[in-house]
Design an enzyme around this catalytic site. Structure first.
Site, PDB file in Angstrom:
ATOM      1  CE1 TYR A  92      -3.554  -2.624   0.582  1.00 12.33           C
ATOM      2  CE2 TYR A  92      -2.696  -2.935   2.801  1.00 12.33           C
ATOM      3  CZ  TYR A  92      -3.546  -3.315   1.780  1.00 12.33           C
ATOM      4  OH  TYR A  92      -4.391  -4.378   1.980  1.00 12.33           O
ATOM      5  CE  LYS A 130      -6.538  -8.103   9.111  1.00 14.98           C
ATOM      6  NZ  LYS A 130      -7.545  -7.949   8.055  1.00 14.98           N
ATOM      7  CG  ASP A 132     -14.335 -11.150   5.763  1.00 10.90           C
ATOM      8  OD1 ASP A 132     -13.629 -11.567   6.703  1.00 10.90           O
ATOM      9  OD2 ASP A 132     -13.884 -10.497   4.797  1.00 10.90           O
TER      10      ASP A 132
HETATM   11  C1  LIG Z   1      -7.581  -8.351   6.571  1.00  9.38           C
HETATM   12  C2  LIG Z   1      -8.893  -8.780   6.046  1.00  9.38           C
HETATM   13  C3  LIG Z   1      -8.998  -9.731   5.011  1.00  9.38           C
HETATM   14  C4  LIG Z   1      -7.791 -10.264   4.279  1.00  9.38           C
HETATM   15  O1  LIG Z   1      -6.979 -11.039   5.082  1.00  9.38           O
HETATM   16  P1  LIG Z   1      -5.450 -11.287   4.619  1.00  9.38           P
HETATM   17  O2  LIG Z   1      -4.937 -12.270   5.633  1.00  9.38           O
HETATM   18  O3  LIG Z   1      -4.770  -9.968   4.665  1.00  9.38           O
HETATM   19  O4  LIG Z   1      -5.498 -11.850   3.248  1.00  9.38           O
HETATM   20  C5  LIG Z   1     -10.260 -10.128   4.624  1.00  9.38           C
HETATM   21  N1  LIG Z   1     -11.366  -9.654   5.213  1.00  9.38           N
HETATM   22  C6  LIG Z   1     -11.304  -8.747   6.202  1.00  9.38           C
HETATM   23  C7  LIG Z   1     -12.563  -8.274   6.835  1.00  9.38           C
HETATM   24  C8  LIG Z   1     -10.075  -8.272   6.655  1.00  9.38           C
HETATM   25  O5  LIG Z   1     -10.020  -7.337   7.608  1.00  9.38           O
END
Ligand SMILES: *Cc1c(COP(=O)(O)O)cnc(C)c1O
Length: 399
Positions: free
Chosen positions: A6, A250, A223
């Site tokens: 980024y 995460k 998600d």
């Molecule tokens: C960070 C994030 C992702 C992507 O995860 P990565 O491990 O960086 O590929 C997808 N969805 C949400 C809501 C996120 O915050």
């Protein structure tokens, strides 16, 4: 040469070089910094946690990785059992992958194929939210709605396969009315939209979404890569409204190793479970179910359970509300707080220019983006440390 994320490499400022980390602290050669963003919201137990370290060391002494194609092992078995018990409802079927973006891709592929397996090939459309962020891979960018991250997609023109709506019940009802025949899923970051600007909305929207998904037989995907493991003040938003597919990433490994999981409910799993080989889920990241990642994830969940983490997060929210009460400035559009997340949205991104260095000099690592100055601290933070993070934010506006 390292190509950083980024960033315009020509103008980016030199990143701070970390030489050690412990608890909530990052150490550079000459500064000690509270990590107020938990390394992109993942390091919930802090750095160099003795039990998490030990989980990795013990597993590494046996083996670090074997593939999941034709092989299995105890760490992945134990983690999937743990998730089955830890997650609500019949979210019992865990498909592992190496990052949040890939886990979202898997969820979207699952939703599409779920209907293909039933012969409903017209269900090609994804419903998603305005300002959504679901990752940086191609289909997740398409499901996302963030010009600042994903303007490269402009080259393709508007997507035929994704509809975006605001978090308003009326828009939700209208879109289901009109498009339910061609929708395969509704994907959301529940309650808290992270990278799209720490936007917060009410659970009533998700409850209505659940009803409409049931009514029209559309899969609901949460998600929770960012919101999972307590960030919103709930263990998972899935505890409040049960999705059909849940994506975690995460904080899954306590921020130790990149790993993620796409968890399906029984009905989704059963949509693939028959004697037709073509109905199998054709996906398999090389490092899915990595033994080090699974071992540390299992330990991370155990710590979360036995460490009264939900109480810690409630305390973080209370202190944050107390400290931010009455805080305002003409340059600020809004201050938003939810669970372990606080965001100060300013009117003009220029207002935050120089903040990172200002915070660094005061012993706080922060990474504001666009118009958003935020903190998502590790849950092990003390009151004094949290107050310091919040005061640093406030004092910037008192300059
Ligand atoms: C960070 C994030 C992702 C992507 O995860 P990565 O491990 O960086 O590929 C997808 N969805 C949400 C809501 C996120 O915050």
């Amino acid at each position: 040469m390292i190509w950083y994320p980024y960033e315009q490499m020509k103008t980016m400022k030199t990143p701070y070089k970390i030489i050690d980390a412990n608890g909530v602290y990052l150490y550079t050669e000459n500064q000690k910094l509270i990590d107020s963003v938990s390394s992109w919201w993942s390091v919930i137990h802090g750095y160099k946690h003795p039990e998490l370290n030990q989980a990795i060391i013990s597993q590494a002494e046996k083996f670090s990785h074997v593939m999941l194609g034709g092989l299995t092992h105890e760490p992945v078995q134990k983690l999937s059992e743990k998730l089955q018990e830890f997650l609500p409802g019949d979210l019992d079927y865990s498909f592992f992958s190496d990052s949040g973006s890939v886990a979202v891709e898997v969820a979207l592929k699952m939703a599409l194929q779920y209907y293909m397996n039933r012969g409903e090939e017209q269900r090609t459309t994804i419903l998603a939210l305005e300002h959504a962020y679901h990752g940086d891979t191609f289909k997740t960018m398409e499901a996302g709605d963030d010009e600042d991250y994903h303007f490269v997609l402009k080259a393709y023109g508007p997507s035929k396969y994704v509809i975006h709506i605001p978090t308003e019940t009326e828009a939700l009802e209208q879109v289901f009315e009109k498009y339910h025949d061609c929708l395969n899923c509704f994907i959301v970051e529940p309650l808290l939209q992270g990278a799209g600007g720490m936007r917060m909305y009410d659970v009533s929207f998700l409850k209505r979404a659940r009803e409409l998904c049931d009514k029209y037989d559309v899969l609901l995907i949460f998600d929770e890569v960012a919101t999972g493991f307590g960030r919103t003040g709930h263990r998972f938003v899935a505890d409040l409204v049960l999705p059909d597919i849940l994506v975690l990433g995460k904080a899954l490994t306590g921020g130790y190793i990149g790993h993620a999981v796409t968890v399906a409910r029984k009905k989704v799993f059963e949509g693939f479970y028959d004697s037709n080989p073509q109905h199998a889920l054709m996906h398999g990241p090389t490092f899915m179910g990595n033994a080090l990642a699974c071992s540390v994830a299992l330990k991370s969940i155990e710590l979360f359970e036995k460490g009264a983490y939900m109480d810690r997060i409630r305390r973080i929210e209370e202190i944050t509300r107390r400290e931010m009460e009455g805080f305002s400035d003409e340059r600020i559009k809004e201050v938003r707080i939810m669970g372990g997340c606080v965001c100060v949205e300013v009117k003009d991104a220029g207002t935050l220019k120089g903040y990172q260095q200002y915070a660094y000099e005061r012993g706080v690592f922060s990474r504001p983006f666009l118009k958003y100055l935020y903190a998502m601290v590790p849950y092990v933070i003390t009151e004094d440390e949290l107050v310091k993070v919040l005061h640093t934010m406030k004092e910037w506006f008192a300059l």
